[in-house]
Design a protein around this motif. Structure first.
Motif, short mmCIF file in Angstrom:
data_model
loop_
_atom_site.label_atom_id
_atom_site.label_comp_id
_atom_site.label_asym_id
_atom_site.label_seq_id
_atom_site.Cartn_x
_atom_site.Cartn_y
_atom_site.Cartn_z
N LEU A 183 0.79 -1.30 -0.15
CA LEU A 183 0.07 -0.02 -0.09
C LEU A 183 0.79 1.21 0.10
N LEU A 184 1.78 1.38 0.92
CA LEU A 184 2.62 2.40 1.05
C LEU A 184 3.72 2.79 -0.40
N SER A 185 3.96 1.50 -0.89
CA SER A 185 4.51 1.41 -2.23
C SER A 185 3.72 2.02 -3.43
N PHE A 186 2.63 1.78 -3.31
CA PHE A 186 1.71 2.21 -4.36
C PHE A 186 1.48 3.89 -4.12
N LEU A 187 1.37 4.21 -2.74
CA LEU A 187 1.26 5.59 -2.73
C LEU A 187 2.34 6.46 -3.11
N LEU A 188 3.54 5.82 -2.91
CA LEU A 188 4.65 6.51 -3.19
C LEU A 188 4.95 6.57 -4.82
N TRP A 189 4.58 5.29 -5.15
CA TRP A 189 4.48 5.17 -7.01
C TRP A 189 3.61 6.33 -7.28
N ASP A 190 2.46 6.43 -6.86
CA ASP A 190 1.49 7.64 -7.30
C ASP A 190 2.31 9.05 -7.13
N LEU A 191 2.84 9.15 -6.42
CA LEU A 191 3.32 10.40 -5.95
C LEU A 191 4.66 10.87 -6.76
N THR A 192 5.32 9.74 -7.28
CA THR A 192 6.73 9.96 -8.24
C THR A 192 6.39 9.62 -9.60
N ARG A 193 5.29 8.84 -10.23
CA ARG A 193 5.44 8.54 -11.31
C ARG A 193 4.27 8.62 -12.00
N ARG A 194 3.03 8.62 -11.46
CA ARG A 194 1.86 8.99 -12.06
C ARG A 194 1.53 8.21 -13.56
N ASP A 195 2.01 6.93 -13.76
CA ASP A 195 1.65 6.07 -14.74
C ASP A 195 1.16 4.97 -14.61
#
Length: 109
Positions: A97-109
């Protein structure tokens, strides 16, 4: 108030990325799933994302993806098998979950 108007996510992102590459904090399965989806034309990344963002509510996640509940469960089983993920383990789920949130913040793809 000033932080809220800019968005706390942007503040945290800036602070984190000043010192570390975002990938340092991501569960290694995220990149593997993302790559697998690209190579095999699957949608496991989004399936796992919806599952976690819907707080493990399979019906809600399946509805978001417009999938039958059995199809959704099949995808979760395949994700678990292919990427050796224990989707019953609380620590694994929190890390993802935390990894997905960070992914959203940094990549948005």
């Amino acid at each position: 108030d000033r932080l809220r108007s800019r968005g706390l996510g942007d503040v945290y992102k800036r602070q984190i990325l000043e010192h570390e590459d975002a990938d340092t904090f991501l569960h290694p399965a995220l990149s593997a799933i993302h790559l697998y989806d690209q190579e095999h034309k699957t949608d496991y990344f989004q399936t796992l994302y919806e599952y976690l963002m819907n707080m493990l509510d399979k019906r809600a996640a399946a509805a978001m993806l417009e999938l039958h509940k059995n199809t959704f469960q099949y995808r979760l089983n395949r994700i678990s098998e292919l990427f050796d993920l224990d989707l019953e383990d609380a620590k694994t789920l929190m890390n993802l979950l935390l990894s997905f949130l960070l992914w959203d913040l940094t990549r948005r793809d």
